[in-house]
Design a protein around this motif. Structure first.
Motif, PDB file in Angstrom:
ATOM      1  N   THR A 127      -3.519   7.620  -0.336  1.00 50.64           N
ATOM      2  CA  THR A 127      -4.494   6.550  -0.553  1.00 50.64           C
ATOM      3  C   THR A 127      -5.864   7.126  -0.872  1.00 50.64           C
ATOM      4  OG1 THR A 127      -3.273   5.101   0.947  1.00 50.64           O
ATOM      5  CG2 THR A 127      -5.555   4.503   0.484  1.00 50.64           C
ATOM      6  N   TRP A 175      -4.027   1.045  -2.765  1.00 47.25           N
ATOM      7  CA  TRP A 175      -3.071   0.785  -1.695  1.00 47.25           C
ATOM      8  C   TRP A 175      -1.637   1.074  -2.166  1.00 47.25           C
ATOM      9  CZ3 TRP A 175      -4.632  -0.396   3.182  1.00 47.25           C
ATOM     10  CH2 TRP A 175      -5.946  -0.825   3.339  1.00 47.25           C
ATOM     11  N   HIS A 176      -0.831   1.512  -1.231  1.00 45.86           N
ATOM     12  CA  HIS A 176       0.607   1.620  -1.463  1.00 45.86           C
ATOM     13  C   HIS A 176       1.305   1.146  -0.188  1.00 45.86           C
ATOM     14  CE1 HIS A 176       0.938   5.295   1.026  1.00 45.86           C
ATOM     15  NE2 HIS A 176      -0.239   5.598   0.515  1.00 45.86           N
ATOM     16  N   ASP A 177       2.608   1.081  -0.206  1.00 48.83           N
ATOM     17  CA  ASP A 177       3.339   0.484   0.913  1.00 48.83           C
ATOM     18  C   ASP A 177       3.062   1.179   2.240  1.00 48.83           C
ATOM     19  OD1 ASP A 177       4.408  -1.365  -0.754  1.00 48.83           O
ATOM     20  OD2 ASP A 177       6.313  -0.308  -1.075  1.00 48.83           O
ATOM     21  N   GLY A 178       2.817   2.482   2.210  1.00 45.28           N
ATOM     22  CA  GLY A 178       2.601   3.211   3.458  1.00 45.28           C
ATOM     23  C   GLY A 178       1.149   3.534   3.741  1.00 45.28           C
ATOM     24  N   SER A 179       0.214   2.826   3.106  1.00 46.42           N
ATOM     25  CA  SER A 179      -1.208   3.140   3.285  1.00 46.42           C
ATOM     26  C   SER A 179      -1.638   3.007   4.738  1.00 46.42           C
ATOM     27  CB  SER A 179      -2.073   2.214   2.417  1.00 46.42           C
ATOM     28  OG  SER A 179      -1.980   2.569   1.057  1.00 46.42           O
ATOM     29  N   ALA A 185       2.015  10.108   4.793  1.00 45.93           N
ATOM     30  CA  ALA A 185       2.580   8.762   4.883  1.00 45.93           C
ATOM     31  C   ALA A 185       3.258   8.507   6.222  1.00 45.93           C
ATOM     32  CB  ALA A 185       3.572   8.549   3.739  1.00 45.93           C
TER      33      ALA A 185
END
Length: 398
Positions: free
Chosen positions: A252, A258-262, A294
């Motif tokens: 990030t 943003w990403h799914d594991g941020s 992550a």
């Protein structure tokens, strides 16, 4: 007393003109004073009952009934003490000639006085009661200050020392995510702080009105004061730079999205911060990122972002008297890396620009893109493709 009873205490008539409105407001003041007086009486009775029943907590009873806080309930106790110390004020309140706000002023002004000094103030009871009923808020404050000044045993230095010892500052995040600040300072410190804020307002906004500034005079003043204080505290000048600790995952931080594991946590609860705000902070302050992968494993702790040094700031000050994009004074700007430091940009004079907080925000959170030529011609590309060009500064650094 139910709502219907309260409504019957005022006329309930139509309001055809200004005179009718004024009359109704006077009636409301009388009702409000009567209700404040009754509340004081109830609080006094609760004190008596608490003497026989230790389980009774008067402030809690008041707060629960009024659906307010214990802090506000304690104000009723302060009114009760003021009315007891100066019975004429209590009578004026009971007769609807004044309201509890005036007793609040008296309670705060007499706090810390000795019993002898309070007795001297009470000797002015008739004058204070008449003032509470007839004078404006400012005039009553002046009367109260004059009376107390004549009743003190000292010249005010002891009181000032007590006030300084009682100085407090606190901050918190409100339910809507706004960061709130509240403080109490002695009058000398307060006057100095107010003078600096007013001077900053005049310097920053003498010839311009910032965007989103309210038009209503009181809100306008409060908005400008907030902007001035924020600039004083966060401008990166003589007041220093922010020191922020952020928990963020490496991807990030690197990609800026943003990403799914941020994982992004700046200690602000569920509201958090935009990623670009954190990236912008890295340009202007000492940021202590706790960078994690992550899966939450810490990869880096305590790495400091490089800042423009004093010589570079001085050189930029010669080049730019204001923000590179507007007329906010240089002293209230933040030094921005045109090519962001974490993306390979250097803390080099050719890569640095002074920017006000608003434009720095637009570059990071607003999606503006900057290009700085070798002659310091600045090209700004905004979302949507609009391009503006700003010529090089007229004064060059030595």
């Amino acid at each position: 007393m139910d709502v219907g009873t309260v409504r019957r205490l005022v006329s309930g008539a139509s309001l055809p003109d200004v005179a009718a409105c004024r009359a109704e407001l006077r009636a409301i003041r009388v009702v409000r004073g009567s209700l404040d007086s009754r509340e004081v009486e109830v609080a006094a009775r609760l004190d008596e009952l608490a003497a026989d029943e230790p389980s009774v907590f008067p402030e809690e009873e008041v707060a629960t009934a009024a659906k307010s806080s214990l802090l506000k309930a304690s104000r009723v106790r302060s009114r009760q003490r003021a009315a007891g110390d100066i019975p004429q004020l209590g009578d004026a309140l009971a007769n609807g000639e004044t309201t509890g706000d005036r007793l609040d002023l008296v309670a705060r002004a007499t706090h810390g006085l000795s019993p002898t000094e309070k007795a001297r103030v009470a000797a002015h009871g008739d004058e204070l009661a008449q003032g509470a009923a007839r004078l404006s808020d400012r005039e009553f404050r002046q009367l109260l200050e004059r009376v107390i000044r004549t009743c003190r045993d000292d010249d005010g230095l002891d009181r000032l020392a007590r006030q300084r010892a009682a100085s407090r500052l606190r901050w918190w995040n409100d339910v809507d995510g706004m960061w709130c600040l509240s403080g109490r300072f002695d009058p000398v410190t307060g006057a100095e702080m107010e003078s600096r804020i007013r001077a900053s307002i005049e310097r920053m906004f003498h010839d311009r009105t910032p965007e989103q500034c309210p038009s209503e005079p009181t809100e306008r003043h409060e908005f400008l004061a907030a902007q001035a204080l924020a600039a004083m505290c966060g401008g990166g000048g003589q007041f220093g730079v922010p020191d922020v600790t952020v928990l963020i995952d490496e991807r990030t931080l690197r990609e800026g999205r943003w990403h799914d594991g941020s994982i992004v946590d700046a200690g602000l609860g569920r509201f958090g911060l935009p990623i670009e705000t954190i990236r912008r902070w890295a340009c202007i302050g000492t940021v202590t990122p706790v960078v994690v992968s992550a899966d939450g494993v810490r990869l880096l702790l305590g790495r400091e972002t490089r800042l423009a040094n004093r010589a570079q700031r001085r050189a930029l000050r010669v080049l730019y008297r204001t923000c590179a994009l507007c007329d906010v004074p240089f002293e209230h700007t933040q030094i921005h890396h045109v090519s962001w430091f974490r993306l390979g940009g250097l803390t080099d004079i050719d890569n640095l620009l002074p920017m006000c907080a608003r434009h720095h925000h637009l570059v990071h959170e607003g999606g503006w893109t900057l290009h700085l030529d070798i002659d310091r011609t600045l090209t700004v590309t905004r979302p949507g493709g609009a391009i503006s060009t700003h010529g090089p500064p007229r004064v060059r650094a030595a």
